[in-house]
Design an enzyme around this catalytic site. Structure first.
Site, PDB file in Angstrom:
ATOM      1  N   HIS A 177       0.835  -1.202   0.000  1.00 14.25           N
ATOM      2  CA  HIS A 177       0.000   0.000   0.000  1.00 14.25           C
ATOM      3  C   HIS A 177       0.875   1.259   0.000  1.00 14.25           C
ATOM      4  O   HIS A 177       0.522   2.266  -0.615  1.00 14.25           O
ATOM      5  CB  HIS A 177      -0.904   0.008   1.239  1.00 14.25           C
ATOM      6  CG  HIS A 177      -1.865  -1.139   1.281  1.00 14.25           C
ATOM      7  ND1 HIS A 177      -3.229  -0.983   1.258  1.00 14.25           N
ATOM      8  CD2 HIS A 177      -1.662  -2.486   1.326  1.00 14.25           C
ATOM      9  CE1 HIS A 177      -3.823  -2.163   1.282  1.00 14.25           C
ATOM     10  NE2 HIS A 177      -2.882  -3.096   1.335  1.00 14.25           N
ATOM     11  N   HIS A 190       5.095 -13.905  -6.840  1.00  7.05           N
ATOM     12  CA  HIS A 190       3.854 -14.320  -6.177  1.00  7.05           C
ATOM     13  C   HIS A 190       2.653 -13.565  -6.754  1.00  7.05           C
ATOM     14  O   HIS A 190       1.521 -13.809  -6.341  1.00  7.05           O
ATOM     15  CB  HIS A 190       3.964 -14.066  -4.677  1.00  7.05           C
ATOM     16  CG  HIS A 190       3.850 -12.609  -4.298  1.00  7.05           C
ATOM     17  ND1 HIS A 190       4.621 -11.627  -4.876  1.00  7.05           N
ATOM     18  CD2 HIS A 190       3.042 -11.967  -3.413  1.00  7.05           C
ATOM     19  CE1 HIS A 190       4.303 -10.444  -4.363  1.00  7.05           C
ATOM     20  NE2 HIS A 190       3.357 -10.625  -3.473  1.00  7.05           N
ATOM     21  N   TRP A 214      -0.209  -7.327  -6.734  1.00  4.79           N
ATOM     22  CA  TRP A 214      -0.567  -6.432  -7.849  1.00  4.79           C
ATOM     23  C   TRP A 214       0.552  -5.453  -8.188  1.00  4.79           C
ATOM     24  O   TRP A 214       0.772  -5.099  -9.341  1.00  4.79           O
ATOM     25  CB  TRP A 214      -1.882  -5.702  -7.556  1.00  4.79           C
ATOM     26  CG  TRP A 214      -2.359  -4.875  -8.708  1.00  4.79           C
ATOM     27  CD1 TRP A 214      -2.590  -3.536  -8.724  1.00  4.79           C
ATOM     28  CD2 TRP A 214      -2.680  -5.327 -10.049  1.00  4.79           C
ATOM     29  NE1 TRP A 214      -3.027  -3.122  -9.965  1.00  4.79           N
ATOM     30  CE2 TRP A 214      -3.090  -4.201 -10.804  1.00  4.79           C
ATOM     31  CE3 TRP A 214      -2.649  -6.580 -10.685  1.00  4.79           C
ATOM     32  CZ2 TRP A 214      -3.465  -4.290 -12.154  1.00  4.79           C
ATOM     33  CZ3 TRP A 214      -3.022  -6.658 -12.024  1.00  4.79           C
ATOM     34  CH2 TRP A 214      -3.423  -5.530 -12.740  1.00  4.79           C
ATOM     35  N   ASN A 215       1.310  -4.997  -7.171  1.00  6.10           N
ATOM     36  CA  ASN A 215       2.424  -4.090  -7.481  1.00  6.10           C
ATOM     37  C   ASN A 215       3.480  -4.810  -8.305  1.00  6.10           C
ATOM     38  O   ASN A 215       3.956  -4.285  -9.315  1.00  6.10           O
ATOM     39  CB  ASN A 215       3.048  -3.537  -6.196  1.00  6.10           C
ATOM     40  CG  ASN A 215       2.092  -2.625  -5.453  1.00  6.10           C
ATOM     41  OD1 ASN A 215       1.813  -1.517  -5.897  1.00  6.10           O
ATOM     42  ND2 ASN A 215       1.552  -3.112  -4.353  1.00  6.10           N
ATOM     43  N   SER A 216       3.845  -6.015  -7.883  1.00  3.99           N
ATOM     44  CA  SER A 216       4.842  -6.772  -8.646  1.00  3.99           C
ATOM     45  C   SER A 216       4.335  -7.048 -10.058  1.00  3.99           C
ATOM     46  O   SER A 216       5.098  -7.009 -11.030  1.00  3.99           O
ATOM     47  CB  SER A 216       5.173  -8.096  -7.930  1.00  3.99           C
ATOM     48  OG  SER A 216       5.793  -7.823  -6.695  1.00  3.99           O
ATOM     49  N   GLU A 245       4.695  -3.937 -12.028  1.00  4.73           N
ATOM     50  CA  GLU A 245       6.121  -3.611 -12.230  1.00  4.73           C
ATOM     51  C   GLU A 245       6.723  -4.488 -13.328  1.00  4.73           C
ATOM     52  O   GLU A 245       7.506  -4.014 -14.151  1.00  4.73           O
ATOM     53  CB  GLU A 245       6.873  -3.771 -10.905  1.00  4.73           C
ATOM     54  CG  GLU A 245       6.507  -2.666  -9.905  1.00  4.73           C
ATOM     55  CD  GLU A 245       6.814  -3.036  -8.453  1.00  4.73           C
ATOM     56  OE1 GLU A 245       7.519  -4.035  -8.221  1.00  4.73           O
ATOM     57  OE2 GLU A 245       6.327  -2.314  -7.567  1.00  4.73           O
ATOM     58  N   GLY A 260      -5.333 -14.627  -1.981  1.00  8.27           N
ATOM     59  CA  GLY A 260      -5.944 -13.330  -2.237  1.00  8.27           C
ATOM     60  C   GLY A 260      -5.954 -12.987  -3.720  1.00  8.27           C
ATOM     61  O   GLY A 260      -6.085 -13.858  -4.587  1.00  8.27           O
ATOM     62  N   ASP A 261      -5.773 -11.699  -4.001  1.00  8.22           N
ATOM     63  CA  ASP A 261      -5.835 -11.212  -5.389  1.00  8.22           C
ATOM     64  C   ASP A 261      -4.724 -11.783  -6.253  1.00  8.22           C
ATOM     65  O   ASP A 261      -4.796 -11.733  -7.485  1.00  8.22           O
ATOM     66  CB  ASP A 261      -5.777  -9.686  -5.403  1.00  8.22           C
ATOM     67  CG  ASP A 261      -4.477  -9.152  -4.829  1.00  8.22           C
ATOM     68  OD1 ASP A 261      -4.016  -9.672  -3.803  1.00  8.22           O
ATOM     69  OD2 ASP A 261      -3.914  -8.216  -5.431  1.00  8.22           O
TER      70      ASP A 261
END
Ligand code: UDX
Length: 465
Positions: free
Chosen positions: A19, A361, A364-366, A369, A384-385
């Site tokens: 976050h 894994h 969402w950020n990875s 990126e 999770g997501d």
């Protein structure tokens, strides 16, 4: 006290790495267009950010483009006691409401009244505090539009979700590919151990309708179909405004040479020098982000898979809380072939020409990126997501392969080979590079996400006059 000339936007987020990073990156985009931006979170991360990233609270902050970024933490007095997410969020709310009101008061007294608060779905109460103070608010959704839609359908009882006793069943939502049990966010499945997450998911939508803007860390071209489908859903969800990908493009180019970072663990910068010594497109980069804890057996299989099977150099992030799970003697045996670090400067690693693929894994950020860097993936989601993000990377964007649990060393080797030298590897790399170009265009001046940030900056500036 002289009044600050630039309108002041306060960004506030849940104190987790997944976050904090998008918050700081959005702060840079807003500040670069001329506003003063304060980034805030619980005091629980103050010391870690100071130690790992040199973030110091208060003061005038640093210049970023035409604006400035500063940090100011909530005085919510957490002692770091371990709580489950549900109870942690409740404590955060109780202490945070008062602390946020206090922070707004301090800013006004210092001559820089806050013109808008950009909150986080885990802190729906920030919208109430903004309303009580007569300030408009926004929310930054830090996961994908697809996951927004799935959770929205779940919370409003709009769809029948697949059950684990029927693994072959598929279900469809508007604008999304058919999803199986393995592809839906695992928190929606009956057997998931983290039951409290159902409440947390619901709470994310609690105050969203009251926010003037709902930003999402994605870009219009990436999730066109689901973005187009959402306005047709009833009850009608808030309009999502894509402002991403919120990523560092190659390191420091978003902030005019000033590296404002939000690492909670100090990044091992020497791994970039190590990458410089490797051949182009040779290295497997592996990381499971900031929270996933692999069981000891999976860590051992990953170690053997990376070190002995794939035959390639590897850079593996093994956080300090997982290091004890490495097989005995592994670090000595791997020396030369591989590098193991407690935390990497992931943006710089993914941008490096030596990296061939990313075993991820799929946080969402990875995910964003690796899309922005154009690096194909071995998708190894845990919960999770991440499960939906993996489906998206492999089957929609076609830039990688799945690696399924239970993890076996042969599986690691086969997946790495498939994505680097297998018959489909060339097509996956081409897809990854084309998505990278689209991601860069979205945040470049005049791109779809850049225009959304500019419109926000213009509107906040207009209201603040
Ligand atoms: C969490 C959830 O797990 C994820 O599913 C959700 O989408 C966001 O919140 P996390 O698991 O930490 O996040 O994954 P991710 O979203 O990928 O965020 C990790 C961040 O840490 C990324 O920005 C990544 O670049 C950064 N990182 C990770 C580093 O800078 N260095 C590292 O060594 C590892």
């Amino acid at each position: 006290m002289a009044k600050e000339a630039a309108p002041h936007v306060l960004l506030i987020c849940y104190p987790g790495q997944g976050h904090i990073n998008p918050m700081i990156r959005l702060a840079k985009r807003i500040a670069s267009k001329g506003l003063l931006v304060t980034c805030s979170s619980s005091s629980i991360v103050r010391d870690k950010l100071a130690a790992a990233s040199g973030v110091s609270a208060g003061g005038d902050g640093v210049l970023v483009g035409r604006g400035r970024i500063r940090f100011d933490f909530l005085d919510d007095h957490f002692d770091g006691t371990e709580l489950d997410l549900h109870n942690f969020l409740r404590h955060l709310e109780t202490a945070g409401r008062l602390a946020l009101a206090g922070l707004l008061g301090r800013q006004a007294e210092a001559g820089r009244p806050v013109a808008c608060i950009v909150g986080n779905p885990f802190l729906p109460w920030a919208t109430d505090v903004a309303a009580e103070a007569g300030i408009p608010s926004a929310v930054l959704w830090v996961q994908s539009c697809a996951v927004f839609s799935i959770y929205y359908h779940f919370v409003h009882g709009l769809a029948e979700f697949p059950r684990e006793d029927d693994p072959d069943a598929r279900f469809a939502l508007p604008g999304l590919p058919a999803l199986s049990v393995a592809d839906v966010p695992s928190f929606l499945l009956a057997s998931h151990p983290y039951k409290v997450l159902g409440d947390t998911i619901q709470d994310q939508y609690r105050n969203m309708g009251k926010a003037s803007w709902v930003f999402v860390n994605s870009f219009a071209e990436l999730e066109r179909d689901v973005i187009a489908a959402l306005p047709g859903v009833r009850p009608r969800p808030p309009q999502l405004i894509p402002v991403g990908p919120l990523v560092e493009l190659g390191g420091h180019d978003d902030d005019g040479g000033v590296a404002v970072r939000g690492d909670l663990i100090r990044a091992a910068d020497d791994c970039v020098g190590w990458l410089d010594a490797q051949a182009p497109r040779s290295v497997v980069y592996a990381s499971v982000g900031s929270i996933v804890m692999l069981p000891a057996e999976a860590v051992a299989e990953m170690a053997h898979g990376l070190a002995s099977s794939s035959g390639r150099p590897f850079l593996w992030v093994v956080r300090p809380d997982t290091r004890a799970l490495l097989p005995e003697g592994f670090l000595d045996a791997a020396a030369g072939r591989g590098m193991v670090v407690p935390w990497s400067p992931q943006d710089r690693v993914l941008a490096h020409a030596a990296v061939a693929c990313f075993l991820t894994h799929c946080g969402w950020n990875s995910t964003l990126e690796t899309i922005a860097a154009g690096v194909p993936v071995v998708a190894f989601p845990q919960w999770g997501d991440q499960c939906t993000d993996a489906k998206f990377l492999v089957d929609v964007l076609k830039m990688g392969v799945h690696l399924r649990a239970p993890l076996r060393r042969e599986g690691v080797r086969e997946a790495v080979e498939a994505v680097t030298t297998g018959p489909e590897a060339g097509a996956m790399l081409a897809n990854a590079r084309s998505w990278s170009a689209a991601a860069r265009a979205a945040v470049a001046p005049g791109g779809s996400s850049d225009r959304h940030v500019q419109a926000f900056v213009d509107e906040v500036s207009r209201r603040a006059r």
